[in-house]
Scaffold this active site. Sequence first.
Site, short mmCIF file in Angstrom:
data_model
loop_
_atom_site.label_atom_id
_atom_site.label_comp_id
_atom_site.label_asym_id
_atom_site.label_seq_id
_atom_site.Cartn_x
_atom_site.Cartn_y
_atom_site.Cartn_z
N GLU A 318 0.85 -1.20 0.00
CA GLU A 318 0.00 0.00 0.00
C GLU A 318 0.88 1.25 0.00
O GLU A 318 1.69 1.44 0.92
CB GLU A 318 -0.88 0.05 1.25
CG GLU A 318 -2.03 -0.92 1.27
CD GLU A 318 -2.87 -0.77 2.54
OE1 GLU A 318 -4.09 -0.91 2.44
OE2 GLU A 318 -2.31 -0.51 3.61
N CYS A 319 0.71 2.10 -0.97
CA CYS A 319 1.35 3.41 -1.04
C CYS A 319 2.88 3.29 -0.90
O CYS A 319 3.56 3.02 -1.88
CB CYS A 319 0.76 4.36 -0.01
SG CYS A 319 1.09 6.11 -0.36
N GLY A 320 3.43 3.44 0.29
CA GLY A 320 4.86 3.25 0.46
C GLY A 320 5.29 1.85 0.05
O GLY A 320 6.41 1.65 -0.46
N THR A 419 -0.97 -0.67 -4.53
CA THR A 419 -1.97 0.39 -4.66
C THR A 419 -1.50 1.66 -3.96
O THR A 419 -0.75 1.60 -2.98
CB THR A 419 -3.32 -0.03 -4.03
OG1 THR A 419 -3.17 -0.13 -2.61
CG2 THR A 419 -3.81 -1.35 -4.60
#
Length: 437
Positions: A318-320, A419
């Site tokens: 997720e993200c990072g 994501t």
Amino acid sequence: MKGFVLGGVSSNVGKTVATLATIRALDRAGRAVQPAKAGPDFIDPSHHRRVAGRPSRTLDPWLQGEDGMGRNYHRGEGDICIVEGVMGLYDGEVSSTAMVAEALDLPVVLVVDASAGMESVAATALGFREYASHAGRDVEVAGIIAQRAQGGRHERGIRDALPEGLEYFGRIAPDEALEIPDRHLGLETGEEAPLSDEALDAASEHLRVERLLDVARDPPRPEGEESTGTGSNAPTDKRIAVARDSAFRFCYPATIERLRERGEVVTFSPVAGDALPDCDAVYLPGGYPELHAEALSGSPALEELAGRAGEGLPVFGECGGLMTLSESLTTADGETYPMAGVLPAEVRMHERYQALDHVELRATRDALTASGGTALRGHEFHYSSADVGSDARFAFEMERGEGIDGEHDGLVEHQVLGTYCHFHPESGAFDAFLDGL
């Protein structure tokens, strides 16, 4: 468990400091405090945890639905729950402090900046109370905490001006030691820049603890205690490796709880040079990989992760986590570092945020966190952008939000999904992840 909401008249009014001071005041009075945060924030809860000694609960009607929000509230532990609001009390299109207070039937203690006002502080509070009726919202503004208020004449002027029905719950004196440094994703975390115990003790001295306890209410429990997610609730024999260190800080406590309810969780630190643990799947939460790009670039865990991903190991970032799974990461100062190289994207940091919103995604194919056609809700907040390869494949179309390219989110390669969206376990994303192992 009884509780109340600390809502602000605006952003940057001092809600976090007021929350920490209130936690400290109740703790000194012998009460075990369960902190919580309205909205999808990860940073304020890190300060809550440091002062209260227990994880802060996330309360967000968009991420969790009202029943899910109620379940998350009642999973907390303690004598009393303090919910820090987000932005101004009524601000937020799909998720606001007022929505949280209304859904949980909790009273609101309004945090008002009193540094340059006295009677006007009372007028502001009255306006916030009356606006609830005007807007057709069932929100009770019970009174105020005067932020940055002096004692003596200043305090008396504020207290005496409050009309009947608005309680004076105390003040927090101005103090430079109560300033928390900030950076591009908000305040620095509680691990990085904790407020001193001395400053919090001083801030808590002028709060009226018994009045705060008197106003607290116990929200009704939702029917059923199980997740609203679409996955099963059955325990599994799967072992999930979760990255947890200064680069991977942004993980909801409820997510780890959910993973532990259904499998075994083992944590590792890519920044510290840990090897990838023996596992059936990997979860890479969001955080600050850009601050640790050099260490991540040389991390044995990332090299092992790339090899295991090619062999079919399920990995969700997720993200990072997405940034770390990409081919490269270019920091704001222009330095480029190779990353795991699993996903076909080159990531670059920017000075201004690239997305900030509650989002909704619809799966266009079966993916790690959803079956085809399933809609998921989440949140995005990032300062990076991803330049994806021409052969990139996406798992989701955006129905609300920016995603990776404005129309899609969820880069897919092998059994790997990355994501920009952060999911809460009430969305069902993590149940689907476990069910597919």
